[in-house]
Design an enzyme around this catalytic site. Sequence first.
Site, mmCIF file in Angstrom:
data_model
loop_
_atom_site.group_PDB
_atom_site.id
_atom_site.type_symbol
_atom_site.label_atom_id
_atom_site.label_comp_id
_atom_site.label_asym_id
_atom_site.label_seq_id
_atom_site.Cartn_x
_atom_site.Cartn_y
_atom_site.Cartn_z
ATOM 1 N N ARG A 243 -0.725 -2.019 -6.884
ATOM 2 C CA ARG A 243 -0.874 -3.129 -5.929
ATOM 3 C C ARG A 243 -1.846 -4.171 -6.492
ATOM 4 O O ARG A 243 -1.603 -5.375 -6.393
ATOM 5 C CB ARG A 243 -1.360 -2.579 -4.592
ATOM 6 C CG ARG A 243 -1.723 -3.627 -3.535
ATOM 7 C CD ARG A 243 -2.014 -2.900 -2.218
ATOM 8 N NE ARG A 243 -2.871 -3.657 -1.326
ATOM 9 C CZ ARG A 243 -2.429 -4.508 -0.393
ATOM 10 N NH1 ARG A 243 -1.133 -4.734 -0.277
ATOM 11 N NH2 ARG A 243 -3.267 -5.136 0.403
ATOM 12 N N LYS B 20 -2.070 -2.851 7.869
ATOM 13 C CA LYS B 20 -3.263 -2.403 8.574
ATOM 14 C C LYS B 20 -3.417 -3.133 9.895
ATOM 15 O O LYS B 20 -3.164 -4.327 9.993
ATOM 16 C CB LYS B 20 -4.506 -2.660 7.706
ATOM 17 C CG LYS B 20 -4.672 -1.675 6.556
ATOM 18 C CD LYS B 20 -5.997 -1.895 5.860
ATOM 19 C CE LYS B 20 -6.242 -0.842 4.788
ATOM 20 N NZ LYS B 20 -7.543 -1.045 4.110
ATOM 21 N N TYR C 298 -9.500 -11.246 -6.992
ATOM 22 C CA TYR C 298 -8.571 -11.214 -8.116
ATOM 23 C C TYR C 298 -8.798 -12.373 -9.078
ATOM 24 O O TYR C 298 -8.438 -12.281 -10.254
ATOM 25 C CB TYR C 298 -7.122 -11.190 -7.614
ATOM 26 C CG TYR C 298 -6.801 -9.909 -6.901
ATOM 27 C CD1 TYR C 298 -6.678 -8.711 -7.607
ATOM 28 C CD2 TYR C 298 -6.662 -9.860 -5.518
ATOM 29 C CE1 TYR C 298 -6.416 -7.515 -6.954
ATOM 30 C CE2 TYR C 298 -6.393 -8.674 -4.859
ATOM 31 C CZ TYR C 298 -6.276 -7.502 -5.580
ATOM 32 O OH TYR C 298 -6.024 -6.317 -4.926
ATOM 33 N N ARG D 65 0.875 -1.172 0.000
ATOM 34 C CA ARG D 65 0.000 0.000 0.000
ATOM 35 C C ARG D 65 0.915 1.226 0.000
ATOM 36 O O ARG D 65 2.052 1.175 0.480
ATOM 37 C CB ARG D 65 -0.884 0.022 1.238
ATOM 38 C CG ARG D 65 -1.782 -1.205 1.396
ATOM 39 C CD ARG D 65 -2.544 -1.160 2.707
ATOM 40 N NE ARG D 65 -3.464 -2.288 2.853
ATOM 41 C CZ ARG D 65 -3.142 -3.443 3.445
ATOM 42 N NH1 ARG D 65 -1.930 -3.616 3.948
ATOM 43 N NH2 ARG D 65 -4.032 -4.419 3.534
ATOM 44 N N HIS E 130 -2.557 2.903 -6.213
ATOM 45 C CA HIS E 130 -3.081 1.674 -5.615
ATOM 46 C C HIS E 130 -3.343 0.604 -6.666
ATOM 47 O O HIS E 130 -3.315 -0.595 -6.364
ATOM 48 C CB HIS E 130 -4.370 1.969 -4.842
ATOM 49 C CG HIS E 130 -4.775 0.872 -3.903
ATOM 50 N ND1 HIS E 130 -4.052 0.569 -2.764
ATOM 51 C CD2 HIS E 130 -5.809 -0.003 -3.936
ATOM 52 C CE1 HIS E 130 -4.622 -0.447 -2.139
ATOM 53 N NE2 HIS E 130 -5.686 -0.818 -2.831
ATOM 54 N N HIS F 53 -3.830 -9.466 3.455
ATOM 55 C CA HIS F 53 -5.280 -9.538 3.640
ATOM 56 C C HIS F 53 -5.606 -10.439 4.823
ATOM 57 O O HIS F 53 -5.055 -11.530 4.952
ATOM 58 C CB HIS F 53 -5.962 -10.107 2.389
ATOM 59 C CG HIS F 53 -6.018 -9.146 1.252
ATOM 60 N ND1 HIS F 53 -6.247 -9.533 -0.056
ATOM 61 C CD2 HIS F 53 -5.875 -7.795 1.218
ATOM 62 C CE1 HIS F 53 -6.250 -8.473 -0.842
ATOM 63 N NE2 HIS F 53 -6.023 -7.411 -0.092
#
Length: 319
Positions: A268, A197, A300, A172, A265, A291
């Site tokens: 990514r 995150k 994806y 990110r 982004h 994730h």
Amino acid sequence: MANPADNTDQLLIIAQPDLNAGIDDWLDHLGSERRLSENTLEAYERDVRQFLRFLTDHLGGAPAINDLKDLRPSDFRGFLARRRQTGAQTRTLARGLAGVRSFLSFLERRGEVNAAGAAAVRTPRLPRSLPKPINVEDAKTIVSKDLAFEDTPWVEARNAAVFTLLYGCGLRISEALSLTPATAPKASDKSIRIRGKGGKERLVPVLPVIVEAIEDYKAQCPHTLEPTGPLFVGVRGGKLNPRAIQLAMQKIRGALGLPDTATPHALRHSFATHLLSGGGDLRSIQELLGHASLSTTQIYTEVNSARLLDAYDKAHPRR
């Protein structure tokens, strides 16, 4: 020292002291134990405060914790309907309900309320949009150092290094800009540790081209880069603002005729999509992206399926 704007907002919120204290305890829990980011905490608090504004009008007075005990699903639906009337979009409504549920669940664990009413409300259905990756050739062009869109060569090298991290490591933009010279990948490194995150850490493999891009930037940078300071700096030597990278991508987008979806982004997204196209397994890509849930990464596969069907439609001789 408290921000005056925060104090003003607090005065606008009509709630009993025990309820305000409960919110403070909940936010402390989310920050210290769940390790949510400051932006997430601010969004959650804002959503709960909006719910309290609704309750003040709905109940005809300043709500206390005791007033939350008897809330029914219809009360929460009324809140969502009110927010919809003021222009809130579906994603905002879903996040708002999630914040309210989190707060009530926290109070329920303390034995103060029953959160069943909020749990019974169906979350607004979010429109499912697929990531828009950049194709391989355009991605390679973006991360190259040969575009010469910047007046200063070292800024060009800096942008290329950031883009290379986004595409080469799937970072990110906030993760790339949080690197320091001490934590940046070096020639001897096979991988680097990234804090993503929620403070979650992951190991990300590093390609030699990534190290080369960073070393080229560092060699040209006119500012002193302290070991524990920011790796990427602005023209005046301070920490680089993400907006500068977004503007750089905007220039590239215009020059190459790329769509508006070609953002930093999107690099990514391209990292994940191109790995999957090359035979990467979904679980590994999930770990590389950081994730929390495999279902997030599975989107994806839909991107690849959509591209495959598009190619089929264009190329099949009987189309």
